[in-house]
Scaffold this motif. Structure first.
Motif, PDB file in Angstrom:
ATOM      1  N   CYS A 108      27.622  40.484  61.621  1.00  0.00           N
ATOM      2  CA  CYS A 108      28.068  40.917  62.882  1.00  0.00           C
ATOM      3  C   CYS A 108      27.476  42.412  63.164  1.00  0.00           C
ATOM      4  O   CYS A 108      26.804  42.983  62.309  1.00  0.00           O
ATOM      5  CB  CYS A 108      29.518  41.014  62.930  1.00  0.00           C
ATOM      6  SG  CYS A 108      30.427  42.412  62.095  1.00  0.00           S
ATOM      7  N   GLY A 109      27.562  42.914  64.357  1.00  0.00           N
ATOM      8  CA  GLY A 109      27.010  44.224  64.627  1.00  0.00           C
ATOM      9  C   GLY A 109      27.986  45.340  63.991  1.00  0.00           C
ATOM     10  O   GLY A 109      29.261  44.886  63.947  1.00  0.00           O
ATOM     11  N   PHE A 110      27.380  46.399  64.007  1.00  0.00           N
ATOM     12  CA  PHE A 110      28.493  47.732  63.428  1.00  0.00           C
ATOM     13  C   PHE A 110      29.483  47.894  64.102  1.00  0.00           C
ATOM     14  O   PHE A 110      30.682  48.518  63.677  1.00  0.00           O
ATOM     15  CB  PHE A 110      27.852  48.937  63.378  1.00  0.00           C
ATOM     16  CG  PHE A 110      27.227  49.514  64.535  1.00  0.00           C
ATOM     17  CD1 PHE A 110      28.009  50.761  64.866  1.00  0.00           C
ATOM     18  CD2 PHE A 110      26.543  48.906  65.428  1.00  0.00           C
ATOM     19  CE1 PHE A 110      27.910  51.230  66.140  1.00  0.00           C
ATOM     20  CE2 PHE A 110      26.462  49.603  66.930  1.00  0.00           C
ATOM     21  CZ  PHE A 110      27.093  51.135  67.018  1.00  0.00           C
ATOM     22  N   ASP A 111      29.697  47.568  65.758  1.00  0.00           N
ATOM     23  CA  ASP A 111      30.900  48.009  66.473  1.00  0.00           C
ATOM     24  C   ASP A 111      31.514  46.727  66.938  1.00  0.00           C
ATOM     25  O   ASP A 111      32.278  46.878  67.810  1.00  0.00           O
ATOM     26  CB  ASP A 111      30.299  48.540  67.724  1.00  0.00           C
ATOM     27  CG  ASP A 111      28.979  48.050  68.431  1.00  0.00           C
ATOM     28  OD1 ASP A 111      28.790  46.882  67.881  1.00  0.00           O
ATOM     29  OD2 ASP A 111      28.778  48.444  69.483  1.00  0.00           O
ATOM     30  N   TYR A 112      31.383  45.627  66.225  1.00  0.00           N
ATOM     31  CA  TYR A 112      32.074  44.581  66.663  1.00  0.00           C
ATOM     32  C   TYR A 112      33.576  44.727  66.486  1.00  0.00           C
ATOM     33  O   TYR A 112      33.842  44.959  65.513  1.00  0.00           O
ATOM     34  CB  TYR A 112      31.576  43.317  65.904  1.00  0.00           C
ATOM     35  CG  TYR A 112      32.241  41.898  66.029  1.00  0.00           C
ATOM     36  CD1 TYR A 112      32.130  41.418  67.272  1.00  0.00           C
ATOM     37  CD2 TYR A 112      33.083  41.305  65.065  1.00  0.00           C
ATOM     38  CE1 TYR A 112      32.849  40.232  67.649  1.00  0.00           C
ATOM     39  CE2 TYR A 112      33.524  40.209  65.403  1.00  0.00           C
ATOM     40  CZ  TYR A 112      33.304  39.400  66.530  1.00  0.00           C
ATOM     41  OH  TYR A 112      34.049  38.370  66.937  1.00  0.00           O
ATOM     42  N   GLY A 120      40.680  44.131  65.156  1.00  0.00           N
ATOM     43  CA  GLY A 120      39.674  43.942  63.881  1.00  0.00           C
ATOM     44  C   GLY A 120      38.426  44.580  64.111  1.00  0.00           C
ATOM     45  O   GLY A 120      37.777  44.734  65.206  1.00  0.00           O
ATOM     46  N   ASP A 121      37.858  45.081  63.250  1.00  0.00           N
ATOM     47  CA  ASP A 121      36.444  45.586  63.007  1.00  0.00           C
ATOM     48  C   ASP A 121      35.800  45.172  61.827  1.00  0.00           C
ATOM     49  O   ASP A 121      36.285  44.473  61.006  1.00  0.00           O
ATOM     50  CB  ASP A 121      36.695  47.071  63.336  1.00  0.00           C
ATOM     51  CG  ASP A 121      37.267  47.939  61.883  1.00  0.00           C
ATOM     52  OD1 ASP A 121      37.565  47.125  61.007  1.00  0.00           O
ATOM     53  OD2 ASP A 121      37.908  49.137  62.198  1.00  0.00           O
ATOM     54  N   ALA A 122      34.570  45.932  61.804  1.00  0.00           N
ATOM     55  CA  ALA A 122      33.772  45.321  60.508  1.00  0.00           C
ATOM     56  C   ALA A 122      34.169  45.667  59.307  1.00  0.00           C
ATOM     57  O   ALA A 122      34.173  44.751  58.346  1.00  0.00           O
ATOM     58  CB  ALA A 122      32.231  45.976  60.678  1.00  0.00           C
ATOM     59  N   ARG A 126      35.060  42.919  56.307  1.00  0.00           N
ATOM     60  CA  ARG A 126      34.685  42.892  54.935  1.00  0.00           C
ATOM     61  C   ARG A 126      35.755  42.683  53.947  1.00  0.00           C
ATOM     62  O   ARG A 126      35.627  41.933  53.265  1.00  0.00           O
ATOM     63  CB  ARG A 126      33.988  44.362  54.774  1.00  0.00           C
ATOM     64  CG  ARG A 126      33.057  44.332  53.562  1.00  0.00           C
ATOM     65  CD  ARG A 126      32.351  45.559  53.362  1.00  0.00           C
ATOM     66  NE  ARG A 126      31.460  45.990  54.448  1.00  0.00           N
ATOM     67  CZ  ARG A 126      30.125  45.531  54.296  1.00  0.00           C
ATOM     68  NH1 ARG A 126      29.773  44.675  53.526  1.00  0.00           N
ATOM     69  NH2 ARG A 126      29.450  45.975  55.352  1.00  0.00           N
ATOM     70  N   ASP A 127      36.864  43.375  54.270  1.00  0.00           N
ATOM     71  CA  ASP A 127      37.886  43.306  53.317  1.00  0.00           C
ATOM     72  C   ASP A 127      38.714  41.865  53.378  1.00  0.00           C
ATOM     73  O   ASP A 127      39.062  41.431  52.164  1.00  0.00           O
ATOM     74  CB  ASP A 127      39.194  44.277  53.711  1.00  0.00           C
ATOM     75  CG  ASP A 127      38.423  45.616  53.629  1.00  0.00           C
ATOM     76  OD1 ASP A 127      37.577  45.906  52.634  1.00  0.00           O
ATOM     77  OD2 ASP A 127      39.471  46.380  54.040  1.00  0.00           O
ATOM     78  N   PHE A 128      38.616  41.226  54.401  1.00  0.00           N
ATOM     79  CA  PHE A 128      39.093  40.043  54.698  1.00  0.00           C
ATOM     80  C   PHE A 128      38.397  39.053  53.909  1.00  0.00           C
ATOM     81  O   PHE A 128      38.895  38.111  53.204  1.00  0.00           O
ATOM     82  CB  PHE A 128      39.418  39.752  56.178  1.00  0.00           C
ATOM     83  CG  PHE A 128      39.972  38.332  56.374  1.00  0.00           C
ATOM     84  CD1 PHE A 128      41.270  38.018  56.862  1.00  0.00           C
ATOM     85  CD2 PHE A 128      39.156  37.156  56.383  1.00  0.00           C
ATOM     86  CE1 PHE A 128      41.657  36.927  56.752  1.00  0.00           C
ATOM     87  CE2 PHE A 128      39.644  35.999  56.642  1.00  0.00           C
ATOM     88  CZ  PHE A 128      41.073  35.463  56.745  1.00  0.00           C
TER      89      PHE A 128
END
Length: 298
Positions: A108-112, A120-122, A126-128
């Motif tokens: 995904c993009g950095f600001d997704y 939810g964000d990047a 990543r953690d999930f």
């Protein structure tokens, strides 16, 4: 039913601009290493309108599907833009995708952002994914001549009639698709027949103006003079894409066609009769040919 094994590119991809294409290219590169499919997640409807913001998509879902395939997607999953799906929280959103697909990696993009309220964000992704041993690749911001590449910037340029500026961020010409409709036939009577189509209601409106562009008929490229919007000379205010294909002679009624916008020619104006209009169209034709010649010589 067996789930498709894939690398999933996440985004709305409402304009499929050069930043979006970078996300898909990265997803495809990972997918090829893993020997799996490249999938793209998007929404089937107009998210901006859903949240009562300035509505309109740069490209419709059907147009995006073609652009996404050309960018490297093996398949596109378009989620329903409805209350049920949009009410999923960030964990539920990702759980839904994992239930539906065998995802080996997310890109995904950095600001997704995703999930209800965009919570939810990047970092959360990543953690999930890390807990489930799923790889994640985050694509950094892309800028062009100091400007962040974004759908917002593209819409700003389209609204101003700056299709060349918009095209630079899109990575391809902006276009409108539709079924050719029969109009009044005035263009044919003055030697400038047109193909006419109405933009989809969900399309973000381009500035009403006259543009130089092109279209393909049976694989042949024709330069075009494109009137987008109203036709004040004839007292008509309903928006229409009206394209004179230079050198084309034929009937396309009922056929699906895409009209591409290459550069701004002039403002729409009211002429004092068809003779004055015809003279202007002759000038427009010459300018469009000259612009295309310069393009091909670059």
């Amino acid at each position: 039913m067996e789930k498709t094994t894939c690398v999933m590119a996440l985004g709305y991809f409402d304009s499929v601009h050069i930043g979006h294409k970078k996300v898909i290219a990265e997803a495809r590169a990972v997918a090829e290493k893993l020997g799996v499919k490249t999938g793209v997640f998007t929404f089937g409807g107009d998210l901006a309108a859903r949240f009562h913001k300035t509505g309109g998509m740069v490209f419709t879902l059907a147009e995006r599907e073609k652009l996404l395939a050309a960018a490297g997607a093996d398949f596109v999953y378009a989620a329903a833009c409805d209350e049920a799906f949009l009410s999923l929280d960030k964990s539920e959103f990702l759980a839904f995708l994992l239930k539906k697909f065998d995802v080996r990696a997310f890109v995904c993009g950095f600001d997704y952002t995703f999930g209800k309220g965009g919570a939810g964000d990047a970092a959360f992704l990543r953690d999930f994914a890390e807990e489930k041993n799923i790889a994640v690749k985050i694509v950094p911001e892309m800028r062009s001549e100091g400007v962040k590449v974004s759908t917002t910037e593209i819409k700003k340029r389209l609204a101003a009639g700056d299709v060349e500026g918009a095209n630079a961020l899109l990575g391809n010409p902006y276009f409108v698709t539709g079924s050719v409709v029969k109009e009044r036939g005035v263009g044919h009577k003055i030697g400038f027949p047109t193909v006419n189509l109405y933009p989809a209601a969900e399309k973000f409106p381009l500035k009403n103006a006259v543009y130089g562009g092109h279209a393909y008929v049976n694989g042949v490229r024709y330069l075009a003079i494109v009137n987008y919007g109203a036709r004040p000379t004839f007292g008509l205010s309903a928006p229409l894409t009206e394209a004179h294909l230079i050198g084309f002679d034929g009937d396309l009624y009922g056929e699906q066609i895409a009209v591409y916008f290459d550069f701004f020619l002039r403002e729409i104006k009211k002429f004092n009769g068809v003779d004055e209009l015809k003279k202007q169209l002759e000038t427009d034709t010459q300018r469009t040919k000259e612009h295309d010649k310069i393009r091909t010589e670059r």
